[in-house]
Design an enzyme around this catalytic site. Structure first.
Site, short mmCIF file in Angstrom:
data_model
loop_
_atom_site.label_atom_id
_atom_site.label_comp_id
_atom_site.label_asym_id
_atom_site.label_seq_id
_atom_site.Cartn_x
_atom_site.Cartn_y
_atom_site.Cartn_z
N GLU A 313 -71.53 39.04 -10.33
CA GLU A 313 -72.61 39.13 -11.31
C GLU A 313 -72.85 40.57 -11.75
O GLU A 313 -73.20 40.83 -12.91
CB GLU A 313 -73.89 38.52 -10.74
CG GLU A 313 -73.80 37.03 -10.43
CD GLU A 313 -73.40 36.20 -11.63
OE1 GLU A 313 -73.89 36.46 -12.74
OE2 GLU A 313 -72.57 35.28 -11.45
N HIS A 316 -70.98 41.62 -14.78
CA HIS A 316 -71.39 41.02 -16.05
C HIS A 316 -72.39 41.88 -16.82
O HIS A 316 -72.71 41.55 -17.97
CB HIS A 316 -72.05 39.66 -15.80
CG HIS A 316 -71.09 38.54 -15.58
ND1 HIS A 316 -69.88 38.43 -16.24
CD2 HIS A 316 -71.17 37.44 -14.77
CE1 HIS A 316 -69.27 37.33 -15.85
NE2 HIS A 316 -70.02 36.71 -14.97
N ASP A 327 -66.30 35.77 -18.18
CA ASP A 327 -65.68 34.78 -17.29
C ASP A 327 -64.46 34.21 -17.99
O ASP A 327 -64.53 33.20 -18.69
CB ASP A 327 -66.68 33.67 -16.94
CG ASP A 327 -67.76 34.14 -15.99
OD1 ASP A 327 -67.41 34.82 -15.00
OD2 ASP A 327 -68.94 33.86 -16.23
#
Length: 379
Positions: A313, A316, A327
């Site tokens: 995460e 991201h 992704d």
């Protein structure tokens, strides 16, 4: 970098037996089994027509693909100026273990399925003019009637040009307008973190901080390990991977981070298979109930856990990695089959690379029973 001499010797003996096939690159895997055609469906609406061109049925998993029902990134959207439209949706991490039949779409040979979506719900279409849309990716496939992922089918759509009126696009309700309309200070009081979750989250952040830091150092020196996960050996790639992992390490903290690590699902977007999700437009990460059920570190090969999820995460967020990672492929087989450029843009490659210090254990436990030893081998 540490190695246990005995393990190194055993590894050398087992190397021929353990040799795994090199994953095929995605370019080499394009065989037109699956085609995706984008057609306009009214101003900012798009219809994706997915067709099975093969001779066998396809059992398709929709997570993070053109078929995903969540407000995720399904197409790349570029304005005629060359600028990419800002993505305002969510980037979820899904649990890929113990998949159930209802998560798959069966597509018989020569059959098609259509998926309708509005790009204005998750993209900032703030400029008038022509936008070009395209979709590219891979869909996990299980055996017909089964739920174990055995392969991926790759797709690359046509380019779709759409003339968009920015004023009209702004009238389309965005997926997270209600949530984003509140300031961060107003969202934080709703983030209820009980003592156990606070402890587990801090432990996961601290674990990710250390693991990512060690992986950043390893990336500078272990050429073959970098090639395994990022498909390149050159100094530039090693430096880039190292820098990204260092940034992820620095962001893995509740105190003074460029990322806001929440304890709860304030926006209410946790599905039954969602581990956590990120809002790249806000540099926010929200864990889901599955996150708390996962082990701190998983002792099984390339499996998901809390520490790896924090690294995934973290990648991201644009405040951590620029441009932020998307992704593009989940899991070891898919992630290591990406081209070098796409591997460096894929969040799971960083999580898998960082957690790969357990790889020696993963290989040896196939042949040797070590119930009382938990081996962590640095790169």
């Amino acid at each position: 970098m540490k190695f246990f001499t005995a393990l190194a010797a055993v590894g050398a003996l087992l190397a021929p037996a353990l040799a795994l096939p090199t994953p095929a690159s995605e370019e080499a895997s394009h065989n037109q089994t699956l085609s995706v055609r984008l057609v306009p469906a009214g101003h900012t609406m798009v219809r994706a027509i997915v067709t099975n061109n093969g001779e066998r049925p396809l059992h398709l998993l929709s997570f993070n693909t053109i078929l995903d029902e969540d407000p995720t990134s399904k197409v790349e959207v570029f304005h005629e100026s060359g600028d990419e439209a800002e993505f305002l949706g969510m980037l979820p991490r899904y649990d890929l273990s113990d998949l159930t039949e209802d998560l798959f779409t069966r597509l018989a040979p020569k059959d098609s399925v259509e998926h309708l979506f509005d790009i204005a719900t998750v993209h900032d279409l703030k400029w008038d003019g022509k936008y070009t849309l395209a979709a590219r990716g891979a869909i996990p496939v299980a055996e017909d009637g089964g739920t174990t992922i055995i392969d991926h089918v790759y797709y690359e759509s046509n380019e779709l040009d759409m003339e968009i009126d920015a004023r009209k696009a702004a009238m389309v309700p965005r997926a997270f307008d209600d949530y984003f309309s509140k300031s961060l200070d107003k969202r934080r009081p709703l983030d209820i973190c009980n003592p156990r979750k606070e402890r587990d989250l801090r432990a996961a952040l601290e674990g990710a901080q250390q693991v990512a830091k060690e992986a950043a150092a390893a990336a500078q020196n272990n050429t073959e390990k970098v090639f395994e996960f990022f498909r390149a050996r050159d100094p530039g790639t090693r430096k880039e991977v190292s820098q990204h992992l260092s940034s992820i390490s620095r962001a893995a903290t509740k105190d003074g981070s460029s990322v806001t690590w929440f304890c709860s699902d304030g926006p209410g977007r946790c599905g039954p298979r969602t581990i956590a999700y990120t809002f790249p437009a806000k540099n926010e990460v929200h864990p889901c109930p599955l996150f708390w059920q996962m082990p701190h570190v998983n002792n099984k090969c390339h499996r998901q856990d809390r520490v790896g999820t924090v690294i995934h995460e973290g990648a991201h967020n644009p405040s951590v990695v620029t441009p932020y990672c998307k992704d593009l492929g989940y899991g070891y087989n898919r992630a290591t089959g990406l081209t070098s450029q796409r591997a460096k843009r894929n969040a799971d490659n960083y999580a898998l690379f960082a957690m790969a210090r357990q790889l020696v254990f993963c290989l040896l436990h196939l042949f040797v029973a070590l119930p009382f030893i938990y081996i962590f081998a640095s790169f």
